[in-house]
Structures are given as C-alpha cells and as structure tokens.
Design a protein around this motif. Structure first.
Motif, PDB file in Angstrom:
ATOM      1  N   MET A   1      67.630  54.473  43.785  1.00  0.00           N
ATOM      2  CA  MET A   1      66.466  54.374  42.947  1.00  0.00           C
ATOM      3  C   MET A   1      66.615  53.262  41.920  1.00  0.00           C
ATOM      4  SD  MET A   1      64.145  57.300  42.215  1.00  0.00           S
ATOM      5  CE  MET A   1      62.550  57.096  41.592  1.00  0.00           C
ATOM      6  N   GLY A   2      67.616  52.457  42.025  1.00  0.00           N
ATOM      7  CA  GLY A   2      67.851  51.402  41.074  1.00  0.00           C
ATOM      8  C   GLY A   2      66.990  50.171  41.305  1.00  0.00           C
ATOM      9  N   GLU A   3      66.241  50.125  42.417  1.00  0.00           N
ATOM     10  CA  GLU A   3      65.412  48.966  42.709  1.00  0.00           C
ATOM     11  C   GLU A   3      64.090  49.052  41.968  1.00  0.00           C
ATOM     12  OE1 GLU A   3      64.993  48.001  46.831  1.00  0.00           O
ATOM     13  OE2 GLU A   3      66.959  48.837  47.278  1.00  0.00           O
ATOM     14  N   THR A   4      63.583  47.903  41.583  1.00  0.00           N
ATOM     15  CA  THR A   4      62.290  47.828  40.917  1.00  0.00           C
ATOM     16  C   THR A   4      61.247  47.404  41.923  1.00  0.00           C
ATOM     17  OG1 THR A   4      63.377  47.193  38.864  1.00  0.00           O
ATOM     18  CG2 THR A   4      61.029  46.752  39.025  1.00  0.00           C
ATOM     19  N   ALA A   5      60.124  48.126  41.953  1.00  0.00           N
ATOM     20  CA  ALA A   5      59.048  47.781  42.870  1.00  0.00           C
ATOM     21  C   ALA A   5      58.379  46.503  42.403  1.00  0.00           C
ATOM     22  CB  ALA A   5      58.038  48.923  42.935  1.00  0.00           C
ATOM     23  N   ALA A   6      57.961  45.681  43.357  1.00  0.00           N
ATOM     24  CA  ALA A   6      57.264  44.438  43.041  1.00  0.00           C
ATOM     25  C   ALA A   6      55.798  44.752  42.749  1.00  0.00           C
ATOM     26  CB  ALA A   6      57.373  43.471  44.208  1.00  0.00           C
ATOM     27  N   THR A   7      55.320  44.302  41.580  1.00  0.00           N
ATOM     28  CA  THR A   7      53.917  44.502  41.238  1.00  0.00           C
ATOM     29  C   THR A   7      53.207  43.154  41.175  1.00  0.00           C
ATOM     30  OG1 THR A   7      54.338  44.425  38.856  1.00  0.00           O
ATOM     31  CG2 THR A   7      54.404  46.590  39.910  1.00  0.00           C
ATOM     32  N   HIS A   8      51.931  43.205  41.505  1.00  0.00           N
ATOM     33  CA  HIS A   8      51.109  41.999  41.523  1.00  0.00           C
ATOM     34  C   HIS A   8      49.679  42.409  41.199  1.00  0.00           C
ATOM     35  CE1 HIS A   8      50.001  37.960  42.681  1.00  0.00           C
ATOM     36  NE2 HIS A   8      49.075  38.438  43.500  1.00  0.00           N
ATOM     37  N   VAL A   9      48.985  41.622  40.375  1.00  0.00           N
ATOM     38  CA  VAL A   9      47.593  41.901  40.033  1.00  0.00           C
ATOM     39  C   VAL A   9      46.708  40.835  40.659  1.00  0.00           C
ATOM     40  CG1 VAL A   9      45.915  42.153  38.161  1.00  0.00           C
ATOM     41  CG2 VAL A   9      48.246  43.020  37.869  1.00  0.00           C
ATOM     42  N   VAL A  10      45.614  41.284  41.283  1.00  0.00           N
ATOM     43  CA  VAL A  10      44.652  40.372  41.889  1.00  0.00           C
ATOM     44  C   VAL A  10      43.250  40.717  41.396  1.00  0.00           C
ATOM     45  CG1 VAL A  10      46.013  39.944  43.978  1.00  0.00           C
ATOM     46  CG2 VAL A  10      44.368  41.816  43.942  1.00  0.00           C
ATOM     47  N   ASN A  11      42.407  39.696  41.327  1.00  0.00           N
ATOM     48  CA  ASN A  11      41.009  39.898  40.974  1.00  0.00           C
ATOM     49  C   ASN A  11      40.221  40.028  42.274  1.00  0.00           C
ATOM     50  OD1 ASN A  11      38.419  39.927  40.011  1.00  0.00           O
ATOM     51  ND2 ASN A  11      38.525  37.946  38.999  1.00  0.00           N
ATOM     52  N   ASN A  12      39.762  41.229  42.564  1.00  0.00           N
ATOM     53  CA  ASN A  12      38.915  41.474  43.725  1.00  0.00           C
ATOM     54  C   ASN A  12      37.470  41.353  43.238  1.00  0.00           C
ATOM     55  OD1 ASN A  12      37.377  42.468  45.812  1.00  0.00           O
ATOM     56  ND2 ASN A  12      38.750  44.181  46.269  1.00  0.00           N
ATOM     57  N   SER A  13      36.980  40.120  43.163  1.00  0.00           N
ATOM     58  CA  SER A  13      35.659  39.875  42.583  1.00  0.00           C
ATOM     59  C   SER A  13      34.532  40.491  43.414  1.00  0.00           C
ATOM     60  CB  SER A  13      35.429  38.379  42.373  1.00  0.00           C
ATOM     61  OG  SER A  13      35.548  37.686  43.591  1.00  0.00           O
ATOM     62  N   ASP A  14      34.735  40.682  44.710  1.00  0.00           N
ATOM     63  CA  ASP A  14      33.712  41.334  45.536  1.00  0.00           C
ATOM     64  C   ASP A  14      33.494  42.784  45.111  1.00  0.00           C
ATOM     65  OD1 ASP A  14      33.316  39.034  47.018  1.00  0.00           O
ATOM     66  OD2 ASP A  14      34.692  39.641  48.616  1.00  0.00           O
ATOM     67  N   ALA A  15      34.550  43.434  44.633  1.00  0.00           N
ATOM     68  CA  ALA A  15      34.464  44.825  44.186  1.00  0.00           C
ATOM     69  C   ALA A  15      34.345  44.933  42.662  1.00  0.00           C
ATOM     70  CB  ALA A  15      35.690  45.603  44.661  1.00  0.00           C
ATOM     71  N   ASN A  16      34.303  43.793  41.964  1.00  0.00           N
ATOM     72  CA  ASN A  16      34.249  43.771  40.496  1.00  0.00           C
ATOM     73  C   ASN A  16      35.382  44.583  39.888  1.00  0.00           C
ATOM     74  OD1 ASN A  16      31.965  42.091  40.184  1.00  0.00           O
ATOM     75  ND2 ASN A  16      30.635  43.815  40.638  1.00  0.00           N
ATOM     76  N   ARG A  17      36.588  44.285  40.344  1.00  0.00           N
ATOM     77  CA  ARG A  17      37.738  44.976  39.768  1.00  0.00           C
ATOM     78  C   ARG A  17      39.007  44.161  39.941  1.00  0.00           C
ATOM     79  NH1 ARG A  17      38.719  50.187  43.749  1.00  0.00           N
ATOM     80  NH2 ARG A  17      39.904  49.095  45.347  1.00  0.00           N
ATOM     81  N   PHE A  18      39.907  44.349  38.977  1.00  0.00           N
ATOM     82  CA  PHE A  18      41.256  43.832  39.090  1.00  0.00           C
ATOM     83  C   PHE A  18      42.081  44.948  39.703  1.00  0.00           C
ATOM     84  CE2 PHE A  18      39.655  40.966  35.907  1.00  0.00           C
ATOM     85  CZ  PHE A  18      40.337  39.781  36.127  1.00  0.00           C
ATOM     86  N   GLU A  19      42.914  44.603  40.666  1.00  0.00           N
ATOM     87  CA  GLU A  19      43.737  45.597  41.357  1.00  0.00           C
ATOM     88  C   GLU A  19      45.206  45.310  41.103  1.00  0.00           C
ATOM     89  OE1 GLU A  19      40.608  46.215  45.045  1.00  0.00           O
ATOM     90  OE2 GLU A  19      42.387  44.965  45.380  1.00  0.00           O
ATOM     91  N   ILE A  20      45.966  46.377  40.858  1.00  0.00           N
ATOM     92  CA  ILE A  20      47.408  46.233  40.734  1.00  0.00           C
ATOM     93  C   ILE A  20      48.029  46.795  42.004  1.00  0.00           C
ATOM     94  CG2 ILE A  20      47.751  48.396  39.419  1.00  0.00           C
ATOM     95  CD1 ILE A  20      49.971  46.717  37.853  1.00  0.00           C
ATOM     96  N   LEU A  21      48.868  45.966  42.607  1.00  0.00           N
ATOM     97  CA  LEU A  21      49.529  46.330  43.853  1.00  0.00           C
ATOM     98  C   LEU A  21      51.004  46.571  43.584  1.00  0.00           C
ATOM     99  CD1 LEU A  21      47.979  43.466  46.021  1.00  0.00           C
ATOM    100  CD2 LEU A  21      47.066  45.765  45.669  1.00  0.00           C
TER     101      LEU A  21
END
Length: 114
Positions: A1-21
């Motif tokens: 459990m020592g690994e950190t998950a990779a996070t990324h934020v994208v602007n999904n302008s078609d859905a009018n939302r920012f998404e965090i992956l």
C-alpha cells in the motif's frame, strides 16, 4: 500500500465538468456553467471508493487555478470550491461571492418550493 495512485484532472467541456482520474479511472468531478468571462462551479462529487484521499481538495485547487489562468471570474456555488477558496484566501482568483450567495439562496428557495 506504499504506492501513490496517479491522479490527473481533465476538462470535459462536453459534459460541463472537470473530472479527476485516479489511475485513468473517473474518481470524481466538479460541474460548472460557463458564461462569457464567468464560471459558476455548481457541484463536486467524489466516488465513495475514493473519498478521504484529498481528491476533492485537489480538484478544487485545479479548477480555481484553471479559471484564474483563463482570467475568469469564479462564482463558487459548490461548497467544496467555496470552502477551498476560503481556506486559501491568498489564491489569486477573482471571486464573485455576492453572486454565489444569491445563486445559493435562489437554489434553496427552489428546493423548498417543490
């Protein structure tokens, strides 16, 4: 459990939302409405499997930084974004608190009228 998950934020302008992956999978989002030089942040949702990891705060920071970089006025109706801004008063964002208060009050009236 020592690994950190990779996070990324994208602007999904078609859905009018920012998404965090997280590791490429949708973990949450912040919805918005864009009107000329204003962006109204409406709601933030983090999947319950990913709660408690600071993703809402990371997402709020990203949307504020993005809006600031695009010289947009922020109307923080979303409690997560509003809370992040209050905790970070030094953020160089242009925020319209009066509009946020008015929109929040109007939404509450609509919710109780039904």
């Amino acid at each position: 459990m020592g690994e950190t998950a990779a996070t990324h934020v994208v602007n999904n302008s078609d859905a009018n939302r920012f998404e965090i992956l997280v590791d490429g999978q949708l973990a949450g989002y912040t919805t918005y409405h864009r009107n000329h030089a204003r962006i109204v942040f409406i709601h933030t949702e983090i999947d319950e499997r990913h709660r408690g990891r600071g993703l809402a705060s990371a997402l709020a920071r990203h949307v504020v930084e993005d809006a600031t970089a695009r010289d947009l006025t922020i109307v923080p109706v979303c409690p997560v974004v509003a809370g992040w801004l209050r905790k970070h008063p030094d953020a160089p964002a242009n925020v319209d608190w009066d509009a946020a208060t008015a929109l929040t009050a109007e939404a509450k009236k609509t919710d109780t009228a039904g």
